[in-house]
Write a protein that holds these residues in place. Structure first.
Motif, PDB file in Angstrom:
ATOM      1  N   LEU A 104       0.998  -1.409  -0.081  1.00 34.63           N
ATOM      2  CA  LEU A 104       0.106  -0.016   0.050  1.00 34.63           C
ATOM      3  C   LEU A 104       0.878   1.346   0.006  1.00 34.63           C
ATOM      4  O   LEU A 104       0.704   2.351  -0.899  1.00 34.63           O
ATOM      5  N   LYS A 105       2.095   1.169   0.802  1.00 31.52           N
ATOM      6  CA  LYS A 105       2.872   2.439   0.999  1.00 31.52           C
ATOM      7  C   LYS A 105       3.400   2.766  -0.551  1.00 31.52           C
ATOM      8  O   LYS A 105       3.610   3.795  -0.796  1.00 31.52           O
ATOM      9  N   TYR A 106       3.919   1.500  -1.043  1.00 31.90           N
ATOM     10  CA  TYR A 106       4.637   1.490  -2.274  1.00 31.90           C
ATOM     11  C   TYR A 106       3.460   2.171  -3.394  1.00 31.90           C
ATOM     12  O   TYR A 106       4.003   3.014  -4.193  1.00 31.90           O
ATOM     13  N   GLU A 107       2.394   1.770  -3.632  1.00 32.93           N
ATOM     14  CA  GLU A 107       1.525   2.189  -4.522  1.00 32.93           C
ATOM     15  C   GLU A 107       1.142   3.617  -4.053  1.00 32.93           C
ATOM     16  O   GLU A 107       1.124   4.346  -5.290  1.00 32.93           O
ATOM     17  N   ASP A 108       0.936   4.263  -3.140  1.00 32.53           N
ATOM     18  CA  ASP A 108       0.981   5.599  -2.762  1.00 32.53           C
ATOM     19  C   ASP A 108       2.312   6.434  -3.184  1.00 32.53           C
ATOM     20  O   ASP A 108       2.293   7.426  -3.707  1.00 32.53           O
ATOM     21  N   ALA A 109       3.319   5.642  -2.984  1.00 31.28           N
ATOM     22  CA  ALA A 109       4.615   6.492  -3.263  1.00 31.28           C
ATOM     23  C   ALA A 109       4.904   6.438  -4.856  1.00 31.28           C
ATOM     24  O   ALA A 109       5.528   7.566  -5.055  1.00 31.28           O
ATOM     25  N   VAL A 110       4.678   5.793  -5.588  1.00 36.34           N
ATOM     26  CA  VAL A 110       4.838   5.752  -6.953  1.00 36.34           C
ATOM     27  C   VAL A 110       3.608   6.261  -7.856  1.00 36.34           C
ATOM     28  O   VAL A 110       3.620   6.146  -9.042  1.00 36.34           O
ATOM     29  N   ARG A 111       2.320   6.679  -7.349  1.00 34.30           N
ATOM     30  CA  ARG A 111       1.347   6.935  -7.981  1.00 34.30           C
ATOM     31  C   ARG A 111       1.681   8.248  -8.644  1.00 34.30           C
ATOM     32  O   ARG A 111       2.118   9.248  -8.275  1.00 34.30           O
ATOM     33  N   ASP A 112       1.162   8.316 -10.187  1.00 30.60           N
ATOM     34  CA  ASP A 112       1.436   9.621 -10.941  1.00 30.60           C
ATOM     35  C   ASP A 112       2.931   9.592 -11.207  1.00 30.60           C
ATOM     36  O   ASP A 112       3.170  10.732 -11.656  1.00 30.60           O
ATOM     37  N   ILE A 113       3.776   8.906 -10.900  1.00 30.47           N
ATOM     38  CA  ILE A 113       5.280   8.889 -11.326  1.00 30.47           C
ATOM     39  C   ILE A 113       5.484   8.500 -12.507  1.00 30.47           C
ATOM     40  O   ILE A 113       5.104   7.187 -12.842  1.00 30.47           O
ATOM     41  N   THR A 114       6.335   9.057 -13.419  1.00 31.11           N
ATOM     42  CA  THR A 114       6.774   8.352 -14.690  1.00 31.11           C
ATOM     43  C   THR A 114       8.386   8.765 -14.831  1.00 31.11           C
ATOM     44  O   THR A 114       8.734   8.085 -15.658  1.00 31.11           O
ATOM     45  N   ASP A 115       8.931   9.384 -13.972  1.00 32.68           N
ATOM     46  CA  ASP A 115      10.162   9.848 -14.028  1.00 32.68           C
ATOM     47  C   ASP A 115      11.109   8.720 -13.499  1.00 32.68           C
ATOM     48  O   ASP A 115      10.704   8.485 -12.298  1.00 32.68           O
ATOM     49  N   PRO A 116      12.291   7.915 -14.280  1.00 33.39           N
ATOM     50  CA  PRO A 116      12.672   6.908 -13.791  1.00 33.39           C
ATOM     51  C   PRO A 116      13.470   7.254 -12.387  1.00 33.39           C
ATOM     52  O   PRO A 116      13.477   6.413 -11.552  1.00 33.39           O
ATOM     53  N   ASN A 117      13.961   8.517 -12.248  1.00 29.05           N
ATOM     54  CA  ASN A 117      14.816   8.938 -10.926  1.00 29.05           C
ATOM     55  C   ASN A 117      13.895   9.118  -9.662  1.00 29.05           C
ATOM     56  O   ASN A 117      14.141   8.556  -8.682  1.00 29.05           O
ATOM     57  N   GLN A 118      12.756   9.340 -10.207  1.00 31.63           N
ATOM     58  CA  GLN A 118      11.411   9.539  -8.788  1.00 31.63           C
ATOM     59  C   GLN A 118      11.151   8.125  -8.540  1.00 31.63           C
ATOM     60  O   GLN A 118      10.874   7.915  -7.274  1.00 31.63           O
ATOM     61  N   PHE A 119      11.093   7.180  -9.709  1.00 26.21           N
ATOM     62  CA  PHE A 119      10.908   5.946  -9.458  1.00 26.21           C
ATOM     63  C   PHE A 119      11.959   5.347  -8.280  1.00 26.21           C
ATOM     64  O   PHE A 119      11.735   4.636  -7.367  1.00 26.21           O
ATOM     65  N   GLN A 120      13.267   5.464  -8.628  1.00 25.74           N
ATOM     66  CA  GLN A 120      14.247   5.007  -7.884  1.00 25.74           C
ATOM     67  C   GLN A 120      14.472   5.606  -6.241  1.00 25.74           C
ATOM     68  O   GLN A 120      14.421   4.922  -5.440  1.00 25.74           O
ATOM     69  N   LEU A 121      13.800   6.814  -6.059  1.00 26.17           N
ATOM     70  CA  LEU A 121      13.701   7.410  -4.952  1.00 26.17           C
ATOM     71  C   LEU A 121      12.579   6.753  -4.131  1.00 26.17           C
ATOM     72  O   LEU A 121      12.806   6.295  -2.790  1.00 26.17           O
ATOM     73  N   ALA A 122      11.650   6.512  -4.899  1.00 30.61           N
ATOM     74  CA  ALA A 122      10.453   5.870  -3.931  1.00 30.61           C
ATOM     75  C   ALA A 122      10.862   4.463  -3.735  1.00 30.61           C
ATOM     76  O   ALA A 122      10.740   4.196  -2.435  1.00 30.61           O
ATOM     77  N   TYR A 123      11.372   3.780  -4.714  1.00 32.98           N
ATOM     78  CA  TYR A 123      11.827   2.332  -4.231  1.00 32.98           C
ATOM     79  C   TYR A 123      12.928   2.334  -3.009  1.00 32.98           C
ATOM     80  O   TYR A 123      12.844   1.521  -2.113  1.00 32.98           O
TER      81      TYR A 123
END
Length: 374
Positions: free
Chosen positions: A221-240
């Motif tokens: 659940l926290k992961y889905e909230d963190a990556v919602r509406d993200i498309t930038d690979p760098n933002q994905f990495q920060l969320a991961y």
């Protein structure tokens, strides 16, 4: 008459004729007794020798591997595993008998196939190459060689080689054969590995390791909230990274990196490839059982995919090793291969290793990295 002799105090007379008649009988009885004792002794010794042969000699000679008529025994297997075991002990590592014994058996089969296939593939190992390889391995390290003449270095190299043979307790011909097989395997790896491309499709992989009893639902659940509406690979990495640092029970270094596994090409992590390689960037994988620890669950994510990214030298080496393994697996069907390995043989080999470990710990085997190269 006897009573009269006793009462009169005269010494008893001996019936010499009767004694003379009894002596041959007594001698025969003595010989028979001695003969029976001798036979009993020989029987006990024979039982002991037979038991020794059955327990200590015959198992060493039992066949475990045969490749097109070339045979290897349990004793050969123990010797190969012993080198790996002693090297690991000296280097402060651990020897995993559950896999090490089987891997040595597999190495026997594979190296024999390569030895037999070498001439048809135009791959040979000369005596000069073996000499050069031994000299390279046994040569003193650069720091230890400072200020020494080449003649002195050559002498120390020869002394170190001799000390190595004495410590590991193998003769030079056996050592040279091991070196020959190692060089041959590396030549095959390089030749087969020529098919490995310099560029390939790759994904930037992350993972989270969680215990079976962990809060997996909360993490998802926290992961889905963190990556919602993200498309930038760098933002994905920060969320991961943030999610991995909070929930992952991976090794500390991997947790510190936020589960970053780096860029991964096909074939590098083949055990789990189908679980992550087709994911879309930002997509969390389904729970995956950890094949090395069944109390843990893995989750994979990729932040980016590149269809043609240059492979690093390390990744190309891994893919070359995999290409060689695939080639050997295919080639194996063209040979008459017999190999037996079961729990009884494993227990026996393990016991022999325990016995050998009572001897003084030898110096490390400098050929181990080559012997195990895939």
């Amino acid at each position: 008459k006897v009573l009269n002799q006793v009462s009169s105090g005269r010494p008893l007379s001996v019936d010499k004729r009767r004694v003379a008649m009894q002596q041959p009988v007594l001698r025969r009885r003595q010989k028979l007794t001695i003969g029976l004792l001798g036979i009993s002794f020989l029987l006990v010794i024979s039982i002991f020798i037979a038991g020794y042969i059955v327990v200590f000699v015959m198992p060493h000679r039992e066949l475990v591997v045969r490749v097109d008529g070339v045979e290897y025994t349990r004793g050969d297997l123990v010797e190969l595993v012993r080198i790996s075991q002693k090297s690991s002990e000296f280097l402060g590592g651990t020897f995993d008998a559950s896999t090490g014994i089987f891997e040595s058996l597999q190495l026997m089969v594979e190296n024999e196939i390569l030895m037999q296939m070498g001439p048809s593939q135009g791959i040979f190992v000369s005596d000069e190459e073996i000499d050069d390889q031994i000299a390279l391995i046994m040569r003193p390290e650069e720091q230890m060689a400072l200020g020494k003449s080449e003649e002195q270095i050559v002498r120390e190299t020869a002394e170190r080689h001799l000390n190595y043979l004495n410590t590991i307790q193998i003769d030079e011909s056996t050592h040279r054969l091991l070196v020959q097989k190692a060089i041959l395997r590396e030549k095959f790896r390089q030749q087969v590995g020529e098919s490995v491309p310099f560029v390939a499709e790759q994904v930037h992989l992350f993972r989270i390791v969680m215990p079976q009893t962990g809060e997996m639902d909360i993490m998802q659940l926290k992961y889905e909230d963190a990556v919602r509406d993200i498309t930038d690979p760098n933002q994905f990495q920060l969320a991961y990274i943030e999610i991995a640092r909070e929930f992952s029970v991976d090794i500390p270094e991997k947790v510190r990196l936020g589960g970053d596994m780096g860029w991964i090409a096909k074939g590098v992590i083949s055990d789990y490839e189908r679980d992550f390689f087709l994911l879309e960037p930002g997509e969390l994988s389904e729970p995956v059982k950890d094949k090395d620890n069944h109390t843990q669950t893995l989750f994979f994510m990729i932040s980016e995919r590149q269809p043609a990214k240059e492979l690093s030298s390390e990744v190309r080496d891994e893919l070359k090793s995999k290409a060689l393994q695939d080639w050997i697996n295919d080639e194996r069907s063209n040979h008459d291969v017999y190999a037996i390995f079961n729990s009884f043989i494993y227990d026996w080999v393990f016991q022999q290793l325990r016995l050998s470990s009572r001897a003084p710990t030898p110096t490390p085997d400098p050929l181990q990295s080559i012997l195990n190269s895939r």
